[in-house]
Design an enzyme around this catalytic site. Structure first.
Site, PDB file in Angstrom:
ATOM      1  N   GLY A 136      -0.947   7.818 -11.476  1.00  0.00           N
ATOM      2  CA  GLY A 136      -1.273   8.521 -10.230  1.00  0.00           C
ATOM      3  C   GLY A 136      -0.673   9.918 -10.173  1.00  0.00           C
ATOM      4  O   GLY A 136      -0.842  10.737 -11.074  1.00  0.00           O
ATOM      5  N   TYR A 137       0.067  10.187  -9.100  1.00  0.00           N
ATOM      6  CA  TYR A 137       0.627  11.516  -8.865  1.00  0.00           C
ATOM      7  C   TYR A 137       1.988  11.710  -9.546  1.00  0.00           C
ATOM      8  O   TYR A 137       2.653  12.726  -9.321  1.00  0.00           O
ATOM      9  CB  TYR A 137       0.772  11.757  -7.356  1.00  0.00           C
ATOM     10  CG  TYR A 137      -0.546  11.728  -6.605  1.00  0.00           C
ATOM     11  CD1 TYR A 137      -1.299  12.880  -6.438  1.00  0.00           C
ATOM     12  CD2 TYR A 137      -1.046  10.530  -6.090  1.00  0.00           C
ATOM     13  CE1 TYR A 137      -2.513  12.848  -5.762  1.00  0.00           C
ATOM     14  CE2 TYR A 137      -2.263  10.493  -5.405  1.00  0.00           C
ATOM     15  CZ  TYR A 137      -2.984  11.650  -5.241  1.00  0.00           C
ATOM     16  OH  TYR A 137      -4.191  11.625  -4.578  1.00  0.00           O
ATOM     17  N   ASP A 138       2.410  10.755 -10.364  1.00  0.00           N
ATOM     18  CA  ASP A 138       3.745  10.838 -10.985  1.00  0.00           C
ATOM     19  C   ASP A 138       4.020  12.175 -11.692  1.00  0.00           C
ATOM     20  O   ASP A 138       5.116  12.718 -11.553  1.00  0.00           O
ATOM     21  CB  ASP A 138       3.965   9.674 -11.964  1.00  0.00           C
ATOM     22  CG  ASP A 138       4.391   8.394 -11.250  1.00  0.00           C
ATOM     23  OD1 ASP A 138       4.772   8.474 -10.064  1.00  0.00           O
ATOM     24  OD2 ASP A 138       4.345   7.319 -11.879  1.00  0.00           O
ATOM     25  N   ASP A 181       0.873  -1.167   0.000  1.00  0.00           N
ATOM     26  CA  ASP A 181       0.000   0.000   0.000  1.00  0.00           C
ATOM     27  C   ASP A 181       0.911   1.217   0.000  1.00  0.00           C
ATOM     28  O   ASP A 181       1.938   1.227   0.683  1.00  0.00           O
ATOM     29  CB  ASP A 181      -0.918  -0.005   1.227  1.00  0.00           C
ATOM     30  CG  ASP A 181      -2.167   0.834   0.993  1.00  0.00           C
ATOM     31  OD1 ASP A 181      -2.582   0.993  -0.174  1.00  0.00           O
ATOM     32  OD2 ASP A 181      -2.745   1.338   1.974  1.00  0.00           O
TER      33      ASP A 181
HETATM   34  P1  IMP Z   1      -2.837   2.214  -3.414  1.00  0.00           P
HETATM   35  O1  IMP Z   1      -1.559   1.777  -2.779  1.00  0.00           O
HETATM   36  O2  IMP Z   1      -3.256   1.309  -4.529  1.00  0.00           O
HETATM   37  O3  IMP Z   1      -3.911   2.498  -2.423  1.00  0.00           O
HETATM   38  O4  IMP Z   1      -2.461   3.550  -4.152  1.00  0.00           O
HETATM   39  C1  IMP Z   1      -2.839   4.783  -3.704  1.00  0.00           C
HETATM   40  C2  IMP Z   1      -2.734   5.817  -4.756  1.00  0.00           C
HETATM   41  O5  IMP Z   1      -1.454   6.414  -4.594  1.00  0.00           O
HETATM   42  C3  IMP Z   1      -2.782   5.381  -6.207  1.00  0.00           C
HETATM   43  O6  IMP Z   1      -4.057   5.369  -6.715  1.00  0.00           O
HETATM   44  C4  IMP Z   1      -2.004   6.469  -6.865  1.00  0.00           C
HETATM   45  O7  IMP Z   1      -2.808   7.580  -7.071  1.00  0.00           O
HETATM   46  C5  IMP Z   1      -0.990   6.816  -5.814  1.00  0.00           C
HETATM   47  N1  IMP Z   1       0.282   6.135  -6.054  1.00  0.00           N
HETATM   48  C6  IMP Z   1       0.738   4.986  -5.514  1.00  0.00           C
HETATM   49  N2  IMP Z   1       1.969   4.712  -5.963  1.00  0.00           N
HETATM   50  C7  IMP Z   1       2.292   5.717  -6.800  1.00  0.00           C
HETATM   51  C8  IMP Z   1       3.432   5.980  -7.590  1.00  0.00           C
HETATM   52  O8  IMP Z   1       4.436   5.253  -7.623  1.00  0.00           O
HETATM   53  N3  IMP Z   1       3.371   7.113  -8.321  1.00  0.00           N
HETATM   54  C9  IMP Z   1       2.310   7.960  -8.330  1.00  0.00           C
HETATM   55  N4  IMP Z   1       1.226   7.751  -7.623  1.00  0.00           N
HETATM   56  C10 IMP Z   1       1.202   6.622  -6.863  1.00  0.00           C
END
Ligand code: IMP
Length: 196
Positions: A150-152, A69
């Protein structure tokens, strides 16, 4: 080569982790394992959510597995969005609205410091182990790049002047939170299986 299930439905994460463990472990995604389940993330910490995912898949498959996570912790926002990163803007996760909301929240704020934090939960023969990876950096003033997810496009890791959105996966993996946590996982597995 040993196989291990990675309990994730996020294709981007699966691709990143397969690449990091390539040649050492055969990473099997939930899709490859034929497990079709959307695992909830009901808790307020990355640690508890990661454990929820690994224990669910271990209970279903009876096989060694790991999950992760990840959250983006922005210092000036009291570490938000953090564990709620996927659903920051709305319950139905949409990357674009999350980044727009974050940029908006930071308009009046000078301090752009942030970090990605990944927690990996490994279930090995019924016992859980956790590994953390942190990537410190800054939130850009506007989106740059179209790579990653995501936020990349908003995140500039310390030591670079590019966002993750401008980096190919190999370059992102030189800095990334997920890479750091996965390297700890790999070292642990090598040590563990070495003793078999
Ligand atoms: P989860 O771990 O699947 O709950 O991810 C949470 C959210 O964090 C994702 O939907 C992305 O928006 C963001 N996220 C997680 N890992 C990354 C990353 O490596 N780069 C950019 N955004 C990330």
């Amino acid at each position: 080569m040993r196989s291990i299930i990675f309990a994730s439905n996020n294709e981007n994460k699966v691709e990143e982790i397969k690449k990091i463990l390539k040649g050492r472990y055969n990473v099997i995604s939930l899709k490859d394992a034929g497990i079709n389940i959307d695992i909830p993330e009901p808790y307020d910490t990355l640690e508890e959510n990661a454990f929820e995912k690994s224990r669910t898949i271990y209970a279903l498959s009876g096989k060694d597995c790991f999950s992760e996570d990840t959250g983006l912790e922005v210092m000036a926002l009291n570490n938000e969005p953090g564990v709620k990163s996927a659903r920051y803007a709305a319950n139905d996760p949409v990357f674009k609205s999350n980044t727009a909301k974050l940029l908006h929240a930071l308009i009046p704020i000078e301090n752009r410091q942030a970090q990605f934090r990944t927690v990996i939960s490994l279930m090995l023969q019924g016992t859980e182990y956790q590994f953390e990876g942190i990537c410190k950096g800054f939130i850009s003033r506007f989106e740059k790049g179209i790579l990653g997810f995501g936020y990349d496009p908003l995140f500039i890791p310390e030591g670079s002047d590019k966002t993750f959105g401008e980096m190919k996966m190999d370059e992102k993996n030189k800095f990334s939170h997920r890479k750091k946590a996965t390297a700890k996982l790999a070292a642990f597995l090598n040590d563990h299986y070495g003793k078999d």
